[in-house]
Write an enzyme that holds these catalytic residues in place. Structure first.
Site, short mmCIF file in Angstrom:
data_model
loop_
_atom_site.label_atom_id
_atom_site.label_comp_id
_atom_site.label_asym_id
_atom_site.label_seq_id
_atom_site.Cartn_x
_atom_site.Cartn_y
_atom_site.Cartn_z
N GLU A 61 -2.37 13.48 1.16
CA GLU A 61 -1.59 12.23 1.11
C GLU A 61 -0.64 12.15 -0.09
OE1 GLU A 61 -2.98 8.64 3.05
OE2 GLU A 61 -3.46 7.94 1.03
N LYS A 63 0.65 9.55 -2.37
CA LYS A 63 0.18 8.19 -2.72
C LYS A 63 0.44 7.94 -4.21
CE LYS A 63 -4.19 5.57 -2.31
NZ LYS A 63 -5.62 5.66 -1.94
N LYS A 123 1.55 6.50 7.14
CA LYS A 123 0.37 5.70 6.82
C LYS A 123 0.88 4.35 6.34
CE LYS A 123 -4.30 6.60 5.80
NZ LYS A 123 -4.79 5.42 5.17
N GLU A 172 -8.04 3.98 12.97
CA GLU A 172 -8.92 3.87 11.80
C GLU A 172 -9.94 2.74 11.93
OE1 GLU A 172 -7.30 4.32 7.65
OE2 GLU A 172 -7.81 2.19 7.61
N ASN A 193 -12.74 5.08 7.68
CA ASN A 193 -12.31 4.84 6.30
C ASN A 193 -13.48 4.24 5.53
OD1 ASN A 193 -11.01 4.14 3.88
ND2 ASN A 193 -9.06 3.99 4.96
N GLU A 223 -12.08 9.54 5.76
CA GLU A 223 -10.99 9.06 4.92
C GLU A 223 -11.51 8.32 3.69
OE1 GLU A 223 -8.74 7.28 8.81
OE2 GLU A 223 -8.00 6.64 6.88
N SER A 224 -10.87 8.53 2.57
CA SER A 224 -11.05 7.79 1.31
C SER A 224 -12.23 8.26 0.47
CB SER A 224 -11.18 6.28 1.54
OG SER A 224 -9.98 5.75 2.03
O1 LIG Z 1 -6.30 2.91 -1.45
C1 LIG Z 1 -6.51 1.67 -1.46
O2 LIG Z 1 -6.79 1.04 -2.49
C2 LIG Z 1 -6.37 0.89 -0.19
C3 LIG Z 1 -6.63 -0.47 -0.21
C4 LIG Z 1 -6.49 -1.24 0.92
C5 LIG Z 1 -6.10 -0.65 2.12
C6 LIG Z 1 -5.85 0.72 2.16
C7 LIG Z 1 -5.98 1.48 1.03
N1 LIG Z 1 -5.72 2.83 1.02
C8 LIG Z 1 -5.18 3.54 2.13
C9 LIG Z 1 -6.03 4.69 2.47
O3 LIG Z 1 -6.62 4.67 3.53
C10 LIG Z 1 -6.16 5.81 1.49
O4 LIG Z 1 -4.93 6.00 0.86
C11 LIG Z 1 -6.59 7.16 2.06
O5 LIG Z 1 -7.73 7.06 2.84
C12 LIG Z 1 -6.87 8.13 0.89
O6 LIG Z 1 -7.86 7.59 0.04
P1 LIG Z 1 -8.18 8.24 -1.39
O7 LIG Z 1 -8.41 9.70 -1.17
O8 LIG Z 1 -9.39 7.53 -1.87
O9 LIG Z 1 -6.98 7.99 -2.24
#
Ligand SMILES: O=C(O)c1ccccc1NCC(=O)[C@H](O)[C@H](O)COP(=O)(O)O
Length: 267
Positions: A61, A63, A123, A172, A193, A223-224
């Site tokens: 991603e 970001k 996204k 998602e 997520n 995810e995340s």
């Molecule tokens: O990333 C956030 O804080 C967030 C908050 C509210 C809604 C969506 C959010 N993020 C979008 C995503 O789903 C993430 O960017 C993606 O899954 C990657 O997550 P990470 O590896 O933890 O940065």
């Protein structure tokens, strides 16, 4: 039961901002024009064969910033970052295009799409047909639909529209009820997520719990909150074919190596 109005969630607040920004774009480019641009865009790239191949696939991603963590990384050249992800073996690249909370844009997506041969995911917080059309017009190969943001009728309408444009949809979910809705929709690519949209906390047990409710003929995406190969191995064992990683990659001094270390891990 209390008559007090339900408290707005982070998701509600994000979507309110998205709708305001959308109104500005709609005033500049009509729906008919954006649909024509979607038709004229280069053909979508299909990520599914890569996702279904043996070993874990990584969606890397782009970001910059997030509601949960604030500033993450100074990304002045999203195309160069995407190229290093691609060199590391990323199977798709996710570009956060939401502006207010994530500091992203459709220009980022266009730049990434032009720089790599890898499928590119828009996204964002998609709630209207206009956004689906502008995603395709900008070159997106995949779009994200967040079940929590849509009722069943809108979820199906946007899903069918994106599929009709030749795109792949990442649907998602965050809990059991949303997972049931995604499965009933017939979604082939379902992302769990782990970030709670009310508290923004990440719970690494969420994937295993919800993946068990998704039939094995679907492609399951974790995810995340994925911080490195050990997390990827855990989610692969729990049934993930794909992981979507943002923060850990944008903060790594060597994103190419960081992606390479995660790809191909066996479940
Ligand atoms: O990333 C956030 O804080 C967030 C908050 C509210 C809604 C969506 C959010 N993020 C979008 C995503 O789903 C993430 O960017 C993606 O899954 C990657 O997550 P990470 O590896 O933890 O940065």
């Amino acid at each position: 039961m209390s008559d007090a109005p339900a408290e707005a969630t982070v998701l509600d607040e994000i979507i309110a901002g998205v709708r305001e920004d959308l109104a500005v774009r709609e005033a500049q480019v009509s729906y008919e024009e954006v649909c024509a641009a979607a038709q004229a865009a280069p053909a979508p790239r299909d990520p599914m064969p890569g996702f279904r191949a043996a070993g874990i696939s990584v969606i890397s991603e782009v970001k910059r910033k997030s509601p949960s963590k604030g500033h993450l990384a100074e990304i002045t050249d999203p195309a160069a970052l995407a190229q290093s992800y691609a060199r590391g073996g990323a199977h798709a690249i996710s570009v956060l295009t939401e502006q207010r909370r994530f500091n992203g844009s459709l220009d980022d997506l266009r730049a990434v799409r032009a720089a790599v041969d890898t499928p590119v995911l828009r996204k964002d917080f998609m709630v209207t047909s206009y956004q689906v059309q502008e995603a395709r017009a900008a070159g997106a190969d995949l779009v994200l639909l967040i079940v929590a943001a849509l009722d069943d009728a809108d979820l199906k309408a946007l899903y069918d529209e994106a599929i009709g444009l030749g795109m792949t949809v990442l649907v998602e979910v965050h809990d059991e009820e949303e997972t049931r809705r995604a499965v009933d929709l017939g979604a082939e690519l379902i992302g769990v997520n782990a970030r709670n949209l009310k508290t923004l906390a990440v719970d690494n047990d969420t994937f295993g719990r919800l993946a068990a409710l998704i039939p094995d003929d679907r492609v399951k995406v974790a995810e995340s909150g994925i911080s490195g190969p050990a997390d990827v191995e855990r989610f692969a064992r729990e049934g993930a074919r794909v992981v979507l990683v943002g923060e850990a990659l944008v903060k790594d001094g060597d994103p190419e190596a960081a992606v390479r270390a995660m790809t191909g891990i066996k479940g």
